[in-house]
Design a protein around this motif. Structure first.
Motif, PDB file in Angstrom:
ATOM      1  N   ARG A   1       0.835  -1.206   0.000  1.00 42.85           N
ATOM      2  CA  ARG A   1       0.000   0.000   0.000  1.00 42.85           C
ATOM      3  C   ARG A   1       0.870   1.256   0.000  1.00 42.85           C
ATOM      4  NH1 ARG A   1      -3.044  -3.056   4.028  1.00 42.85           N
ATOM      5  NH2 ARG A   1      -4.948  -3.859   3.056  1.00 42.85           N
ATOM      6  N   SER A   2       1.950   1.221   0.751  1.00 47.43           N
ATOM      7  CA  SER A   2       2.790   2.418   0.886  1.00 47.43           C
ATOM      8  C   SER A   2       3.458   2.802  -0.428  1.00 47.43           C
ATOM      9  CB  SER A   2       3.842   2.209   1.972  1.00 47.43           C
ATOM     10  OG  SER A   2       4.859   1.320   1.542  1.00 47.43           O
ATOM     11  N   VAL A   3       3.679   1.816  -1.330  1.00 48.32           N
ATOM     12  CA  VAL A   3       4.322   2.142  -2.614  1.00 48.32           C
ATOM     13  C   VAL A   3       3.303   2.452  -3.709  1.00 48.32           C
ATOM     14  CG1 VAL A   3       6.348   0.767  -2.025  1.00 48.32           C
ATOM     15  CG2 VAL A   3       4.534  -0.268  -3.417  1.00 48.32           C
ATOM     16  N   GLY A   4       2.014   2.318  -3.400  1.00 45.76           N
ATOM     17  CA  GLY A   4       0.994   2.738  -4.354  1.00 45.76           C
ATOM     18  C   GLY A   4      -0.028   1.706  -4.788  1.00 45.76           C
ATOM     19  N   PHE A   5       0.159   0.444  -4.447  1.00 49.05           N
ATOM     20  CA  PHE A   5      -0.787  -0.589  -4.871  1.00 49.05           C
ATOM     21  C   PHE A   5      -2.102  -0.515  -4.085  1.00 49.05           C
ATOM     22  CE2 PHE A   5       3.129  -2.900  -6.222  1.00 49.05           C
ATOM     23  CZ  PHE A   5       2.752  -3.198  -7.513  1.00 49.05           C
ATOM     24  N   THR A   6      -3.199  -0.832  -4.744  1.00 44.37           N
ATOM     25  CA  THR A   6      -4.453  -1.124  -4.061  1.00 44.37           C
ATOM     26  C   THR A   6      -4.432  -2.611  -3.753  1.00 44.37           C
ATOM     27  OG1 THR A   6      -5.646   0.601  -5.248  1.00 44.37           O
ATOM     28  CG2 THR A   6      -6.966  -1.164  -4.258  1.00 44.37           C
ATOM     29  N   VAL A   7      -4.482  -2.949  -2.488  1.00 40.98           N
ATOM     30  CA  VAL A   7      -4.254  -4.332  -2.054  1.00 40.98           C
ATOM     31  C   VAL A   7      -5.568  -5.068  -1.830  1.00 40.98           C
ATOM     32  CG1 VAL A   7      -3.240  -5.787  -0.248  1.00 40.98           C
ATOM     33  CG2 VAL A   7      -2.037  -3.730  -1.028  1.00 40.98           C
ATOM     34  N   LYS A   8      -5.625  -6.288  -2.360  1.00 40.95           N
ATOM     35  CA  LYS A   8      -6.789  -7.145  -2.154  1.00 40.95           C
ATOM     36  C   LYS A   8      -6.337  -8.482  -1.570  1.00 40.95           C
ATOM     37  CE  LYS A   8      -9.286  -5.209  -6.122  1.00 40.95           C
ATOM     38  NZ  LYS A   8      -9.980  -5.515  -7.397  1.00 40.95           N
ATOM     39  N   ARG A   9      -6.986  -8.893  -0.507  1.00 42.52           N
ATOM     40  CA  ARG A   9      -6.698 -10.188   0.094  1.00 42.52           C
ATOM     41  C   ARG A   9      -7.701 -11.209  -0.423  1.00 42.52           C
ATOM     42  NH1 ARG A   9      -7.178 -11.050   6.537  1.00 42.52           N
ATOM     43  NH2 ARG A   9      -9.389 -11.050   5.944  1.00 42.52           N
ATOM     44  N   LEU A  10      -7.188 -12.328  -0.923  1.00 41.60           N
ATOM     45  CA  LEU A  10      -8.021 -13.367  -1.514  1.00 41.60           C
ATOM     46  C   LEU A  10      -7.841 -14.687  -0.783  1.00 41.60           C
ATOM     47  CD1 LEU A  10      -7.198 -12.643  -5.272  1.00 41.60           C
ATOM     48  CD2 LEU A  10      -9.111 -11.726  -3.931  1.00 41.60           C
ATOM     49  N   GLN A  11      -8.707 -15.637  -1.092  1.00 37.64           N
ATOM     50  CA  GLN A  11      -8.571 -16.986  -0.544  1.00 37.64           C
ATOM     51  C   GLN A  11      -7.236 -17.582  -0.983  1.00 37.64           C
ATOM     52  OE1 GLN A  11     -10.613 -18.910   1.499  1.00 37.64           O
ATOM     53  NE2 GLN A  11      -8.882 -20.330   1.478  1.00 37.64           N
ATOM     54  N   GLY A  12      -6.495 -18.139  -0.045  1.00 33.96           N
ATOM     55  CA  GLY A  12      -5.201 -18.726  -0.360  1.00 33.96           C
ATOM     56  C   GLY A  12      -5.322 -20.108  -0.969  1.00 33.96           C
ATOM     57  N   ALA A  13      -4.186 -20.634  -1.399  1.00 35.08           N
ATOM     58  CA  ALA A  13      -4.128 -22.014  -1.902  1.00 35.08           C
ATOM     59  C   ALA A  13      -4.342 -22.976  -0.740  1.00 35.08           C
ATOM     60  CB  ALA A  13      -2.780 -22.253  -2.563  1.00 35.08           C
ATOM     61  N   ALA A  14      -4.509 -24.238  -1.051  1.00 36.32           N
ATOM     62  CA  ALA A  14      -4.740 -25.245  -0.014  1.00 36.32           C
ATOM     63  C   ALA A  14      -3.677 -25.152   1.073  1.00 36.32           C
ATOM     64  CB  ALA A  14      -4.732 -26.638  -0.637  1.00 36.32           C
ATOM     65  N   GLY A  15      -4.147 -25.115   2.314  1.00 40.47           N
ATOM     66  CA  GLY A  15      -3.223 -25.054   3.439  1.00 40.47           C
ATOM     67  C   GLY A  15      -2.908 -23.646   3.903  1.00 40.47           C
ATOM     68  N   LYS A  16      -3.375 -22.631   3.142  1.00 43.49           N
ATOM     69  CA  LYS A  16      -3.147 -21.243   3.528  1.00 43.49           C
ATOM     70  C   LYS A  16      -4.471 -20.486   3.521  1.00 43.49           C
ATOM     71  CE  LYS A  16       0.389 -18.916   2.912  1.00 43.49           C
ATOM     72  NZ  LYS A  16       1.481 -18.013   2.447  1.00 43.49           N
ATOM     73  N   HIS A  17      -4.650 -19.615   4.493  1.00 42.76           N
ATOM     74  CA  HIS A  17      -5.915 -18.867   4.580  1.00 42.76           C
ATOM     75  C   HIS A  17      -6.046 -17.842   3.460  1.00 42.76           C
ATOM     76  CE1 HIS A  17      -7.152 -20.654   8.317  1.00 42.76           C
ATOM     77  NE2 HIS A  17      -6.017 -20.312   8.915  1.00 42.76           N
ATOM     78  N   HIS A  18      -4.937 -17.103   3.188  1.00 40.91           N
ATOM     79  CA  HIS A  18      -5.046 -15.988   2.262  1.00 40.91           C
ATOM     80  C   HIS A  18      -3.842 -15.858   1.344  1.00 40.91           C
ATOM     81  CE1 HIS A  18      -7.464 -14.633   5.888  1.00 40.91           C
ATOM     82  NE2 HIS A  18      -8.360 -14.645   4.914  1.00 40.91           N
ATOM     83  N   MET A  19      -4.029 -15.073   0.304  1.00 42.09           N
ATOM     84  CA  MET A  19      -2.977 -14.631  -0.598  1.00 42.09           C
ATOM     85  C   MET A  19      -3.296 -13.173  -0.932  1.00 42.09           C
ATOM     86  SD  MET A  19      -4.138 -16.064  -4.337  1.00 42.09           S
ATOM     87  CE  MET A  19      -3.342 -14.639  -5.102  1.00 42.09           C
ATOM     88  N   VAL A  20      -2.438 -12.520  -1.696  1.00 39.28           N
ATOM     89  CA  VAL A  20      -2.614 -11.094  -1.929  1.00 39.28           C
ATOM     90  C   VAL A  20      -2.359 -10.736  -3.389  1.00 39.28           C
ATOM     91  CG1 VAL A  20      -1.432  -8.870  -1.532  1.00 39.28           C
ATOM     92  CG2 VAL A  20      -2.180 -10.242   0.409  1.00 39.28           C
ATOM     93  N   ILE A  21      -3.150  -9.782  -3.897  1.00 41.87           N
ATOM     94  CA  ILE A  21      -2.813  -9.137  -5.162  1.00 41.87           C
ATOM     95  C   ILE A  21      -2.765  -7.628  -4.918  1.00 41.87           C
ATOM     96  CG2 ILE A  21      -3.822 -10.944  -6.592  1.00 41.87           C
ATOM     97  CD1 ILE A  21      -6.108  -8.996  -7.238  1.00 41.87           C
ATOM     98  N   GLY A  22      -1.908  -6.960  -5.681  1.00 46.27           N
ATOM     99  CA  GLY A  22      -1.849  -5.508  -5.643  1.00 46.27           C
ATOM    100  C   GLY A  22      -2.159  -4.986  -7.029  1.00 46.27           C
ATOM    101  N   VAL A  23      -3.082  -4.031  -7.125  1.00 54.12           N
ATOM    102  CA  VAL A  23      -3.500  -3.484  -8.411  1.00 54.12           C
ATOM    103  C   VAL A  23      -2.951  -2.073  -8.550  1.00 54.12           C
ATOM    104  CG1 VAL A  23      -5.467  -2.879  -9.878  1.00 54.12           C
ATOM    105  CG2 VAL A  23      -5.608  -4.857  -8.327  1.00 54.12           C
ATOM    106  N   LYS A  24      -2.396  -1.778  -9.736  1.00 54.16           N
ATOM    107  CA  LYS A  24      -1.901  -0.431 -10.007  1.00 54.16           C
ATOM    108  C   LYS A  24      -2.958   0.328 -10.794  1.00 54.16           C
ATOM    109  CE  LYS A  24       2.044   2.062 -12.004  1.00 54.16           C
ATOM    110  NZ  LYS A  24       3.415   1.901 -12.580  1.00 54.16           N
ATOM    111  N   SER A  25      -3.478   1.388 -10.186  1.00 53.69           N
ATOM    112  CA  SER A  25      -4.540   2.150 -10.841  1.00 53.69           C
ATOM    113  C   SER A  25      -4.015   3.470 -11.382  1.00 53.69           C
ATOM    114  CB  SER A  25      -5.682   2.398  -9.851  1.00 53.69           C
ATOM    115  OG  SER A  25      -5.205   3.056  -8.706  1.00 53.69           O
TER     116      SER A  25
END
Length: 221
Positions: free
Chosen positions: A197-221
């Motif tokens: 977030r500090s470098v400019g991405f809009t951050v979205k937390r998504l469902q993670g792969a098996a064995g992990k709760h979450h993963m992340v994508i950052g979108v550049k707008s």
């Protein structure tokens, strides 16, 4: 074989590598293939609605993400220009033991070995769907003018390779992503999200792969 490298089978039957020096796996032990498909293909590549796609991978490693992208490009009539960054390439006696092509029922010579044995630091057109370049270089030294549609960020975890997840590196990633493009990673630690977030991405937390709760994508707008 390097004494620091151990080949191990994950829960979906696909193999991964453990670097015993830092006690870190290249892929999830819950399934190497399933993790790569979920994180980088489904939630990364598939979100780019273009016929020609530019991909940057940080951490080429086993070549699994590149291989899955190559297969996707052919099946979906896309043209992918793929760049992989890897400071520590694997020896053939190591990558030749990996069973991804066998499990995916594809030609290993075409989709897997071609990625590993091709020349470093040189752009190569493997077929009409896949243009491939790999650089044996530290990411901090990588210089590129073109912007990428998606960045696969597959470095070792912040606990093992903290500098890769700092604002300095992530700011560089932001500069390499095209407007509307995305940064995708398996890691969802709070410090990583804050730095993105500090470098400019809009951050979205998504469902993670098996064995992990979450993963992340950052979108550049």
């Amino acid at each position: 074989m390097n004494k620091e490298i151990i080949i191990t089978k994950t829960l979906d039957g696909s193999k991964t590598i453990k670097n015993s020096e830092i006690d870190e796996y290249y892929h999830s032990t819950n399934g190497a293939i399933q993790e790569s498909l979920h994180v980088f293909i489904k939630n990364g590549l598939c979100n780019i609605d273009k016929e020609k796609i530019k991909v940057l991978e940080i951490g080429f490693g086993t070549g699994l993400n590149a291989m899955l992208t190559y297969i996707y490009a052919e099946k979906n009539n896309k043209e992918v220009d793929y760049t992989g960054i890897e400071l520590f390439p694997l020896d053939e006696n190591i990558f030749s033991q990996l069973n991804y092509a066998e499990l995916l029922n594809v030609d290993s010579k075409k989709y897997f070995f071609s990625l590993h044995i091709c020349e470093w630091n040189k752009k190569q057109k493997l077929n009409e769907s896949f243009i491939f370049t790999k650089y044996e270089i530290d990411v901090k030294d990588y210089q590129e003018e073109k912007c990428f549609d998606v960045i696969y960020f597959d470095a070792f975890s912040p606990d093992k390779q903290n500098y890769m997840w700092t604002e300095t590196i992530l700011k560089k990633m932001y500069s390499l992503v095209a407007v509307g493009g995305i940064f995708v990673t398996y890691c969802s630690k709070g410090e990583v999200k804050r730095n993105l977030r500090s470098v400019g991405f809009t951050v979205k937390r998504l469902q993670g792969a098996a064995g992990k709760h979450h993963m992340v994508i950052g979108v550049k707008s």
